[in-house]
Design a protein around this motif. Structure first.
Motif, PDB file in Angstrom:
ATOM      1  N   PHE A  51      48.050  45.665  37.946  1.00 42.74           N
ATOM      2  CA  PHE A  51      46.734  45.053  38.045  1.00 42.74           C
ATOM      3  C   PHE A  51      46.894  43.597  38.452  1.00 42.74           C
ATOM      4  CE2 PHE A  51      45.797  48.330  34.651  1.00 42.74           C
ATOM      5  CZ  PHE A  51      45.209  49.219  35.541  1.00 42.74           C
ATOM      6  N   LEU A  52      46.045  43.153  39.363  1.00 38.91           N
ATOM      7  CA  LEU A  52      46.124  41.798  39.902  1.00 38.91           C
ATOM      8  C   LEU A  52      45.258  40.859  39.083  1.00 38.91           C
ATOM      9  CD1 LEU A  52      45.625  42.670  43.692  1.00 38.91           C
ATOM     10  CD2 LEU A  52      47.750  42.706  42.347  1.00 38.91           C
ATOM     11  N   ARG A  53      45.861  39.816  38.571  1.00 37.52           N
ATOM     12  CA  ARG A  53      45.120  38.766  37.864  1.00 37.52           C
ATOM     13  C   ARG A  53      44.801  37.682  38.882  1.00 37.52           C
ATOM     14  NH1 ARG A  53      43.581  41.167  33.105  1.00 37.52           N
ATOM     15  NH2 ARG A  53      45.221  42.670  32.645  1.00 37.52           N
ATOM     16  N   LEU A  54      43.663  37.029  38.701  1.00 36.69           N
ATOM     17  CA  LEU A  54      43.100  36.199  39.759  1.00 36.69           C
ATOM     18  C   LEU A  54      42.907  34.743  39.377  1.00 36.69           C
ATOM     19  CD1 LEU A  54      40.300  38.726  40.728  1.00 36.69           C
ATOM     20  CD2 LEU A  54      42.527  38.433  41.838  1.00 36.69           C
ATOM     21  N   GLY A  81      40.198  47.347  46.794  1.00 32.92           N
ATOM     22  CA  GLY A  81      40.365  47.409  45.353  1.00 32.92           C
ATOM     23  C   GLY A  81      39.038  47.265  44.652  1.00 32.92           C
ATOM     24  N   LEU A  82      39.089  47.293  43.337  1.00 29.19           N
ATOM     25  CA  LEU A  82      37.894  47.177  42.520  1.00 29.19           C
ATOM     26  C   LEU A  82      38.095  46.051  41.514  1.00 29.19           C
ATOM     27  CD1 LEU A  82      35.114  48.456  41.867  1.00 29.19           C
ATOM     28  CD2 LEU A  82      36.299  49.828  40.141  1.00 29.19           C
ATOM     29  N   LEU A  83      37.102  45.182  41.411  1.00 28.00           N
ATOM     30  CA  LEU A  83      37.115  44.074  40.459  1.00 28.00           C
ATOM     31  C   LEU A  83      36.610  44.618  39.125  1.00 28.00           C
ATOM     32  CD1 LEU A  83      37.721  41.046  40.386  1.00 28.00           C
ATOM     33  CD2 LEU A  83      35.374  40.645  41.099  1.00 28.00           C
ATOM     34  N   GLY A  86      44.314  51.033  42.433  1.00 30.80           N
ATOM     35  CA  GLY A  86      44.455  52.474  42.299  1.00 30.80           C
ATOM     36  C   GLY A  86      45.838  52.978  42.663  1.00 30.80           C
ATOM     37  N   LEU A  87      46.829  52.116  42.512  1.00 28.96           N
ATOM     38  CA  LEU A  87      48.212  52.457  42.862  1.00 28.96           C
ATOM     39  C   LEU A  87      49.123  52.174  41.681  1.00 28.96           C
ATOM     40  CD1 LEU A  87      48.329  50.718  46.366  1.00 28.96           C
ATOM     41  CD2 LEU A  87      48.143  53.183  45.944  1.00 28.96           C
ATOM     42  N   PRO A  88      50.284  52.847  41.633  1.00 27.88           N
ATOM     43  CA  PRO A  88      51.254  52.535  40.574  1.00 27.88           C
ATOM     44  C   PRO A  88      51.740  51.086  40.678  1.00 27.88           C
ATOM     45  CG  PRO A  88      51.869  54.545  41.769  1.00 27.88           C
ATOM     46  CD  PRO A  88      50.730  53.914  42.512  1.00 27.88           C
ATOM     47  N   VAL A 111      52.276  48.470  43.958  1.00 28.92           N
ATOM     48  CA  VAL A 111      51.473  47.254  44.099  1.00 28.92           C
ATOM     49  C   VAL A 111      52.386  46.052  44.296  1.00 28.92           C
ATOM     50  CG1 VAL A 111      49.885  45.672  42.912  1.00 28.92           C
ATOM     51  CG2 VAL A 111      49.501  48.142  42.800  1.00 28.92           C
ATOM     52  N   ARG A 112      53.464  45.972  43.505  1.00 25.54           N
ATOM     53  CA  ARG A 112      54.373  44.819  43.612  1.00 25.54           C
ATOM     54  C   ARG A 112      55.082  44.774  44.968  1.00 25.54           C
ATOM     55  NH1 ARG A 112      54.197  45.876  38.352  1.00 25.54           N
ATOM     56  NH2 ARG A 112      55.870  47.396  38.273  1.00 25.54           N
TER      57      ARG A 112
END
Length: 167
Positions: A79-82, A109-111, A140-142, A146-147
């Motif tokens: 999950f991406l932190r912003l 993606g979804l916020l 929506g990816l493992p 994502v990394r």
């Protein structure tokens, strides 16, 4: 202004400091109007010399950037932190579609607001103000995938398309 140009400008993504896509559209549209240059801050300038003995001076200024985010952390689950860029109202952010500008191209993606479901919140928790820091982007990816795709500093913008409404 024609509708196609307005569509291209409004759909181009460019958070502060990453306005390249918008700048290139503006540059292409202004190429025949005068001498173009870009300063160290990324601002595009167009100078057109006036004619006659006492030419008038006119300046037109506009922002090229949009409020958005940059990726500041990728957690173990991917999950991406912003880090917000601009004046976000967190009440307007939940469940919005976003685009993450990765090196390999845009990723949808979804916020998501990171909280417990409403029925599990205590009365005190339910009354707490929504905090921007609690939002994250789910691609929506493992996590390991994502990394590989996303880098810290990648821009995140709202996923919006130009729509003509009415006349």
């Amino acid at each position: 202004m024609n509708i196609d140009l307005l569509k291209r400008l409004t759909e181009a993504r460019g958070v502060p400091g990453q306005e390249d896509a918008v700048r290139e559209i503006v540059r292409a549209e202004m190429k025949d109007l005068g001498e173009l240059s870009v300063d160290r801050m990324g601002s595009l300038h167009c100078v057109r010399k006036g004619k006659g003995n006492n030419p008038k001076k006119l300046m037109i200024a506009a922002h090229m950037d949009e409020i958005g985010f940059v990726v500041k952390f990728i957690d173990k689950d991917g999950f991406l932190r912003l880090q917000p860029l601009g004046g976000w109202d967190p009440r307007q952010m939940a469940s919005q579609r976003v685009i993450v500008g990765t090196q390999g191209g845009p990723r949808k993606g979804l916020l998501v607001y990171g909280t417990k479901p409403k029925h599990l919140l205590s009365d005190a928790e339910a009354k707490e103000a929504i905090k921007i820091e609690s939002f994250f982007v789910d691609l929506g990816l493992p996590g390991d995938e994502v990394r590989k795709l996303v880098r810290l500093g990648d821009q995140v913008t709202m996923d919006r398309t130009f729509e003509q409404i009415g006349n």
